[in-house]
Design a protein around this motif. Structure first.
Motif, PDB file in Angstrom:
ATOM      1  N   ASN A  33     -29.893  35.457   3.712  1.00 36.36           N
ATOM      2  CA  ASN A  33     -29.127  35.024   2.685  1.00 36.36           C
ATOM      3  C   ASN A  33     -27.595  35.492   2.973  1.00 36.36           C
ATOM      4  N   THR A  34     -26.656  34.689   3.461  1.00 31.02           N
ATOM      5  CA  THR A  34     -25.545  34.852   3.812  1.00 31.02           C
ATOM      6  C   THR A  34     -24.599  34.138   3.377  1.00 31.02           C
ATOM      7  N   SER A  35     -23.451  33.491   3.818  1.00 31.99           N
ATOM      8  CA  SER A  35     -22.567  32.584   3.281  1.00 31.99           C
ATOM      9  C   SER A  35     -23.275  31.381   3.702  1.00 31.99           C
ATOM     10  N   GLU A  36     -24.046  31.042   4.590  1.00 32.00           N
ATOM     11  CA  GLU A  36     -24.925  29.953   5.059  1.00 32.00           C
ATOM     12  C   GLU A  36     -26.235  30.320   4.877  1.00 32.00           C
ATOM     13  N   VAL A  41     -39.907  38.204   3.601  1.00 30.57           N
ATOM     14  CA  VAL A  41     -38.686  39.089   3.146  1.00 30.57           C
ATOM     15  C   VAL A  41     -37.406  38.521   3.249  1.00 30.57           C
ATOM     16  N   THR A  42     -36.563  38.780   2.643  1.00 27.93           N
ATOM     17  CA  THR A  42     -35.086  38.184   2.251  1.00 27.93           C
ATOM     18  C   THR A  42     -34.083  39.280   2.684  1.00 27.93           C
ATOM     19  N   LEU A  43     -33.510  39.046   3.602  1.00 23.94           N
ATOM     20  CA  LEU A  43     -32.214  40.153   3.816  1.00 23.94           C
ATOM     21  C   LEU A  43     -30.914  39.305   3.312  1.00 23.94           C
ATOM     22  N   ILE A  44     -30.202  40.388   2.536  1.00 24.47           N
ATOM     23  CA  ILE A  44     -28.999  39.707   2.066  1.00 24.47           C
ATOM     24  C   ILE A  44     -27.877  40.742   2.387  1.00 24.47           C
ATOM     25  N   THR A  82     -29.334  52.410   8.013  1.00 24.03           N
ATOM     26  CA  THR A  82     -27.861  53.000   7.757  1.00 24.03           C
ATOM     27  C   THR A  82     -27.046  51.823   6.717  1.00 24.03           C
ATOM     28  N   ALA A  83     -27.535  50.550   7.164  1.00 23.40           N
ATOM     29  CA  ALA A  83     -27.115  49.588   6.340  1.00 23.40           C
ATOM     30  C   ALA A  83     -27.723  49.535   5.232  1.00 23.40           C
ATOM     31  N   PHE A  84     -28.977  49.477   5.151  1.00 23.60           N
ATOM     32  CA  PHE A  84     -29.766  49.648   3.756  1.00 23.60           C
ATOM     33  C   PHE A  84     -29.160  50.784   3.020  1.00 23.60           C
ATOM     34  N   MET A  85     -29.121  51.952   3.354  1.00 26.07           N
ATOM     35  CA  MET A  85     -28.566  53.063   2.626  1.00 26.07           C
ATOM     36  C   MET A  85     -27.305  53.002   2.127  1.00 26.07           C
ATOM     37  N   THR A  86     -26.338  52.400   2.898  1.00 24.27           N
ATOM     38  CA  THR A  86     -24.967  52.303   2.430  1.00 24.27           C
ATOM     39  C   THR A  86     -24.729  51.055   1.703  1.00 24.27           C
ATOM     40  N   GLY A  87     -25.697  50.174   1.253  1.00 25.83           N
ATOM     41  CA  GLY A  87     -25.588  48.977   0.425  1.00 25.83           C
ATOM     42  C   GLY A  87     -25.098  47.700   1.325  1.00 25.83           C
ATOM     43  N   LYS A  88     -24.912  47.877   2.605  1.00 23.92           N
ATOM     44  CA  LYS A  88     -24.614  46.475   3.382  1.00 23.92           C
ATOM     45  C   LYS A  88     -25.827  45.741   3.289  1.00 23.92           C
ATOM     46  N   LEU A  89     -26.949  46.217   3.113  1.00 21.21           N
ATOM     47  CA  LEU A  89     -28.231  45.261   3.369  1.00 21.21           C
ATOM     48  C   LEU A  89     -29.032  45.514   2.027  1.00 21.21           C
ATOM     49  N   ASP A 135     -21.866  38.164   6.403  1.00 27.63           N
ATOM     50  CA  ASP A 135     -21.926  37.404   7.503  1.00 27.63           C
ATOM     51  C   ASP A 135     -21.774  38.470   8.842  1.00 27.63           C
ATOM     52  N   ASP A 136     -20.815  39.108   8.816  1.00 25.78           N
ATOM     53  CA  ASP A 136     -20.599  39.983  10.005  1.00 25.78           C
ATOM     54  C   ASP A 136     -21.531  41.245  10.165  1.00 25.78           C
ATOM     55  N   ASP A 137     -21.845  41.787   9.238  1.00 26.72           N
ATOM     56  CA  ASP A 137     -22.669  42.586   8.895  1.00 26.72           C
ATOM     57  C   ASP A 137     -24.135  42.460   9.705  1.00 26.72           C
ATOM     58  N   LEU A 138     -24.693  40.938   9.251  1.00 24.61           N
ATOM     59  CA  LEU A 138     -25.958  40.521   9.756  1.00 24.61           C
ATOM     60  C   LEU A 138     -26.148  40.359  11.403  1.00 24.61           C
TER      61      LEU A 138
END
Length: 105
Positions: free
Chosen positions: A29-32, A55-58, A76-83, A61-64
């Motif tokens: 789940n990104t902008s597209e 499973v759904t990754l939210i 790290t992405a999960f713990m910092t809220g980016k994922l 775009d750039d982070d994915l």
């Protein structure tokens, strides 16, 4: 390159040996929104939202893109809220191993 165009490269980078015995649907789940279906040793990409993903990754775009290329650590992405992850967290952790990052541009 759009995130959808980037994700359409996943079948070419798919490593069937890493996903032996795995049949699943991965929703990005990104902008597209796009989802990947891994079944019988192959990977297909479909634009849109899957009916019942495993499973759904939210993410942004750039982070994915950075995550899939190995430039961003998933934990790290999960713990910092980016994922944000919904569904099977263990499958989410295995996701990067299903794809050869060197084949993703």
């Amino acid at each position: 390159m759009s995130v959808a165009a980037f994700l359409k490269q996943l079948p070419e980078a798919f490593n069937p040996e890493a996903a032996v015995g795995t049949d699943c649907v991965l929703q990005f789940n990104t902008s597209e929104p796009v989802y990947a279906t891994i079944k019988d040793g192959s990977c297909t990409i479909t634009e849109g939202t899957a009916r019942d993903p495993d499973v759904t990754l939210i993410m942004e775009d750039d982070d994915l893109v950075a995550l899939m290329k190995g430039e961003l650590n998933g934990m790290t992405a999960f713990m910092t809220g980016k994922l944000q992850v919904e569904g099977d967290l263990m499958l989410g952790q295995r996701l990067q191993g299903f794809f050869d990052q060197s084949k993703l541009g």
